[in-house]
Motif scaffolding. Structure first.
Motif, short mmCIF file in Angstrom:
data_model
loop_
_atom_site.label_atom_id
_atom_site.label_comp_id
_atom_site.label_asym_id
_atom_site.label_seq_id
_atom_site.Cartn_x
_atom_site.Cartn_y
_atom_site.Cartn_z
N VAL A 161 10.58 -22.16 33.60
CA VAL A 161 9.51 -22.97 33.16
C VAL A 161 10.03 -24.13 32.05
CG1 VAL A 161 7.23 -22.89 32.22
CG2 VAL A 161 7.85 -21.27 33.86
N ASP A 162 9.60 -25.33 32.44
CA ASP A 162 9.58 -26.48 31.45
C ASP A 162 8.49 -26.39 30.61
OD1 ASP A 162 9.64 -28.89 30.06
OD2 ASP A 162 10.82 -29.74 31.51
N GLU A 163 8.63 -26.12 29.30
CA GLU A 163 7.22 -25.71 28.40
C GLU A 163 6.77 -27.22 28.29
OE1 GLU A 163 6.35 -23.90 24.01
OE2 GLU A 163 8.09 -23.12 25.11
N SER A 164 7.55 -28.19 28.32
CA SER A 164 7.00 -29.43 27.76
C SER A 164 6.00 -29.82 29.10
CB SER A 164 7.97 -30.59 27.73
OG SER A 164 8.93 -30.67 28.79
N LYS A 165 6.27 -29.59 30.35
CA LYS A 165 5.61 -30.08 31.52
C LYS A 165 4.47 -28.95 31.40
CE LYS A 165 9.34 -31.40 34.53
NZ LYS A 165 10.13 -30.78 35.96
N VAL A 166 4.53 -27.78 31.13
CA VAL A 166 3.22 -27.03 31.03
C VAL A 166 2.36 -27.77 29.91
CG1 VAL A 166 2.35 -24.84 30.46
CG2 VAL A 166 4.35 -25.10 31.93
N GLN A 167 2.83 -27.93 28.81
CA GLN A 167 2.09 -28.49 27.66
C GLN A 167 1.29 -29.75 27.92
OE1 GLN A 167 3.64 -28.03 23.74
NE2 GLN A 167 3.16 -30.23 23.13
N ALA A 168 1.98 -30.60 28.84
CA ALA A 168 1.44 -32.02 29.32
C ALA A 168 0.45 -31.69 30.20
CB ALA A 168 2.36 -32.70 30.16
N VAL A 169 0.36 -30.68 31.06
CA VAL A 169 -0.69 -30.31 31.79
C VAL A 169 -1.87 -29.67 31.10
CG1 VAL A 169 -1.65 -28.78 33.76
CG2 VAL A 169 0.79 -30.02 33.87
N VAL A 170 -2.04 -28.82 30.10
CA VAL A 170 -2.84 -27.93 29.39
C VAL A 170 -3.36 -28.32 28.06
CG1 VAL A 170 -2.34 -25.83 31.02
CG2 VAL A 170 -1.24 -26.16 28.65
N CYS A 171 -2.56 -29.24 27.54
CA CYS A 171 -2.91 -29.36 26.00
C CYS A 171 -3.13 -30.95 25.70
CB CYS A 171 -1.35 -29.18 25.27
SG CYS A 171 -1.05 -27.53 25.09
N ALA A 204 -6.16 -20.98 40.95
CA ALA A 204 -5.15 -21.76 40.22
C ALA A 204 -4.69 -22.73 41.21
CB ALA A 204 -4.22 -21.10 39.27
N ALA A 205 -4.14 -23.64 40.57
CA ALA A 205 -3.34 -24.96 41.49
C ALA A 205 -2.02 -25.00 41.35
CB ALA A 205 -3.99 -26.34 40.92
N PHE A 206 -1.39 -25.30 42.24
CA PHE A 206 0.24 -25.53 42.15
C PHE A 206 0.49 -26.79 41.54
CE2 PHE A 206 -0.31 -22.54 45.60
CZ PHE A 206 0.63 -21.35 45.50
N VAL A 207 1.52 -26.58 40.53
CA VAL A 207 1.82 -27.91 39.86
C VAL A 207 3.40 -27.80 39.54
CG1 VAL A 207 -0.35 -28.15 38.71
CG2 VAL A 207 1.37 -26.69 37.60
N GLU A 208 3.92 -28.72 39.26
CA GLU A 208 5.46 -28.89 38.72
C GLU A 208 5.62 -28.51 37.38
OE1 GLU A 208 7.80 -29.44 41.18
OE2 GLU A 208 6.36 -30.15 42.71
N VAL A 209 6.24 -27.40 37.21
CA VAL A 209 6.30 -26.86 35.83
C VAL A 209 7.52 -26.24 35.72
CG1 VAL A 209 3.77 -26.33 35.50
CG2 VAL A 209 5.22 -24.69 36.60
N ILE A 210 8.63 -26.58 36.45
CA ILE A 210 9.81 -25.92 36.39
C ILE A 210 10.91 -27.00 35.68
CG2 ILE A 210 9.53 -24.10 37.97
CD1 ILE A 210 11.28 -25.72 39.98
N ALA A 211 12.22 -26.47 35.00
CA ALA A 211 13.09 -27.33 34.64
C ALA A 211 13.77 -28.07 35.49
CB ALA A 211 13.73 -26.64 33.36
#
Length: 164
Positions: A75-85, A157-164
C-alpha cells in the motif's frame, strides 16, 4: 466444518456473511495465516489472491481506515491519504490496541467486514485480477472465499489505486 465449532471471532464473521447472503463459509487452516504468504501457502493459491487488511488511523479524528489489498502488493500510504484525508488530516499506522478496539479483531485475523466500529474502507483495484480471493475471517487460522465483486458488495467500498 460445522459452523458451531468455529471460534467465537470466526462465528461473528460467519453471522455477518450469512446476514449479507454470502454463501462462502470460512476455512480453518492447519497453520496460522497471520501473513498473506502464510495464507497463500496454506491454501495453495497465488499470493495476490489473499485480500489482506491493512488498518490506518486518520488523525486527528481517530477514524480507522481499512485498506484491503492484494497479498502481493504494498500500500502506498500517500495515495490512501490523498483519498481519505482533508487538508488538516493525515494517516498514521494503527497499533494492535487500536485495531482490536475499532475492528473487534486481532491483527492477523482482521476480516474486511463485521467491524465493531464503522470506518473508511478502500479496496485495492489490483484485486480485480482474480476470480477468487481469500480474506481473513476473524482468526489467524481462518479465511473465507469471495470474488472481487463480492468484496465490493459486502464492504460497500470502491476499488481505487492505492498500491505503490
Amino acid at each position: 466444518m460445522n459452523p458451531s465449532a468455529y471460534p467465537r471471532s470466526v462465528q461473528r464473521v460467519v453471522d455477518v456473511l450469512q446476514a449479507l447472503g454470502h454463501p462462502g463459509l470460512p476455512t480453518m487452516l492447519d497453520d496460522a495465516a497471520r501473513t498473506a504468504q502464510q495464507a497463500a501457502d496454506g491454501l495453495g493459491v497465488a499470493l495476490g489472491q489473499i485480500a489482506k487488511s491493512i488498518i490506518f488511523k486518520r488523525e486527528p479524528d481517530g477514524v480507522q481506515v481499512l485498506v484491503v489489498t492484494a497479498g502481493d502488493q504494498r500500500v502506498d500510504e500517500s495515495k490512501v491519504q490523498a483519498v481519505v484525508c482533508g487538508a488538516s488530516q493525515h494517516l498514521s499506522r494503527a497499533d494492535a490496541a487500536f485495531v482490536r478496539e475499532r475492528t473487534g479483531f486481532a491483527i492477523g485475523g482482521v476480516p474486511p467486514l463485521g467491524h465493531a466500529q464503522a470506518g473508511v474502507v478502500l479496496l485495492d483495484a489490483s484485486l480485480q485480477r482474480f476470480d477468487t480471493l481469500w480474506a481473513a475471517a476473524g482468526h489467524p487460522h481462518a479465511v473465507f472465499p469471495l470474488s472481487p465483486a463480492d468484496l465490493a458488495r459486502l464492504t460497500g467500498a470502491a476499488f481505487v489505486e492505492v498500491i505503490a
